[in-house]
Scaffold this motif. Structure first.
Motif: not given
Length: 471
Positions: A131, A191, A193-194, A257
């Motif tokens: 990250e 991140q 989530q990428d 989140k």
């Protein structure tokens, strides 16, 4: 020329054998090997030259043929087996740029390459990132879009000029910039989530994949423990060149989140999702690239998941994730609760395996030692019994009737009727006489019969006892 092109277009329709097979997608990881077999068409002869082509602009870009047998970079090899009537093609050390449509073909003329088999090759590149790292990918020439998704293309960025490549905020993290060799794609402040599948697509088609990337992003984590009413200090690192000017924040993750900001380095008032908390301090050392967070007067309810994060008007980007566990303080003289006891039990269980193994080895050695000791004592006792039996047998033979034994007391033994036989005398010899000296035995008058019929005399000589030599 127009007539020739029309004839080439109508040729596969008139002759089905000339039509190539339907494209079949093959996926390979970068660095793997591709092996393809292409059977001959019924009208193909052994003498014809076979080729391996890359489909470009609707035409054959010849990479290798059966005459040269090897490509210039030596990564592609073609073989023609006339026995099985099959052409085999091997591509080694595949690169992500090798993605495209390929086909085996028969060479007839510069514009005439009847196809034997057509495949769609996807070579994907695996990338592992942390990250907040930056990803840079060079898309092949002709790429105009950066797509995300396994099947459908979600455009993340389109090709821009160099003046349009500046990012406005932390959330605007993807750019695609034109270059003479293709297009550079840059993804900043990654991140978790990428993570996903990305590919370069031509500007006029989102279904063609010129290069594919499988991206995996991992988060940095810490785990800390502390006592109630105590304090804890956390340090988070970042790259000075990229994030020294950005604001830093310390937040606690809630449901979903969302992350509520507890402290920030921003001078202005905190954002709407901020919840300032007493006893929490944050310091940013831009010279060393370290953010230090201190929490004092901790309570059990402070346990949870926290973030060190970059902060701007658009939101938060996680730098590191910290899991904090606060244990309840015990009063003086109190015993640990069941939780701590269970930890001790787990610790004891982890050590019990080695202790049991050591005790087993020690007990086995002691058992072997005891067994050897018993065997030695048994052998010694057996030898002692054997020696004692031999001595008793020798003594018995030496003490036969009518034989004098040195060291015995002098007394007369007779049968039940003294008048019917001679008297037997046991002699007590106090000193050992010489073997050559005779020994005389006298009988007292009281021991002699009144009317002896005859008198016998005995001369006894001593020889060394046989057992004296054995000892």
């Amino acid at each position: 020329m127009a007539m020739e092109l029309r004839a080439l277009f109508l040729l596969p329709l008139c002759f089905p054998g000339l039509q190539g097979q339907a494209p079949g997608a093959l996926r390979r990881r970068e660095g793997d090997t591709l092996y393809v077999q292409c059977p001959y068409a019924p009208w193909t002869t052994d003498s014809q030259t076979k080729c391996w082509c890359l489909l470009k602009d609707g035409r054959c870009q010849e990479l290798v043929n059966t005459y040269s047998k090897q490509s210039r970079d030596r990564r592609i090899i073609i073989n023609d087996d006339s026995t099985t009537e099959t052409v085999s093609v091997t591509m080694v050390a595949l690169k992500a740029e090798d993605s495209g449509t390929y086909f085996c073909a028969i060479y007839k003329s510069y514009y005439d390459y009847p196809r034997l088999r057509t495949i769609s090759l996807i070579v994907f590149r695996e990338l592992l990132q942390w990250e907040l790292d930056t990803l840079t990918v060079l898309c092949p020439e002709g790429s105009g879009a950066w797509c995300r998704g396994q099947a459908e293309c979600t455009v993340m960025s389109r090709q821009r000029s160099s003046k349009q490549s500046e990012m406005k905020s932390l959330q605007d993290r993807v750019t695609m910039q034109y270059h003479t060799q293709g297009a550079f794609v840059t993804m900043k402040n990654l991140q978790i989530q990428d993570s996903g599948v990305y590919w370069c697509a031509p500007g006029d088609s989102r279904h063609t994949r010129k290069m594919e990337v499988v991206l995996s992003v991992f988060k940095r984590t810490q785990q800390l423990t502390a006592k109630e009413s105590g304090k804890v200090s956390v340090q988070c690192h970042y790259k000075i060149a990229e994030h020294s000017t950005a604001s830093k924040a310390w937040c606690k993750q809630g449901e979903g989140k969302t992350c509520s900001v507890l402290a920030t380095t921003r001078s202005e008032s905190p954002a709407a999702n901020s919840t300032a908390q007493e006893g929490v301090r944050i310091q940013d050392d831009t010279q060393q690239g370290i953010v230090t967070v201190t929490m004092e007067q901790l309570q059990v309810q402070d346990s949870g998941v926290y973030w060190c994060a970059l902060q701007d008007g658009s939101g938060l980007l996680r730098m590191e994730e910290v899991t904090l566990s606060i244990s309840k303080a015990l009063p003086p003289g109190a015993f640990p609760d069941s939780g701590s006891q269970s930890q001790d039990v787990l610790l004891g269980d982890s050590c019990s395996g080695n202790t049991f193994l050591i005790l087993s080895v020690v007990l086995l050695l002691l058992l072997l030692l005891a067994l050897l000791t018993c065997i030695a004592l048994g052998v010694r006792y057996y030898r002692l019994l054997l020696r004692t039996g031999i001595r008793e047998a020798e003594d018995t033979s030496d003490r036969a009737e009518g034989t004098a034994q040195p060291g015995s007391t002098g007394r007369r033994e007779s049968s039940q009727d003294d008048s019917k036989g001679p008297a037997y005398i046991n002699l007590d010899v106090q000193s050992s006489p010489s073997p050559e000296d005779p020994l005389y035995c006298n009988v007292e008058l009281s021991q002699a019969p009144r009317n002896p019929q005859h008198v016998e005399y005995a001369i006894i000589a001593f020889n060394p006892p046989p057992r004296a030599s054995r000892e």
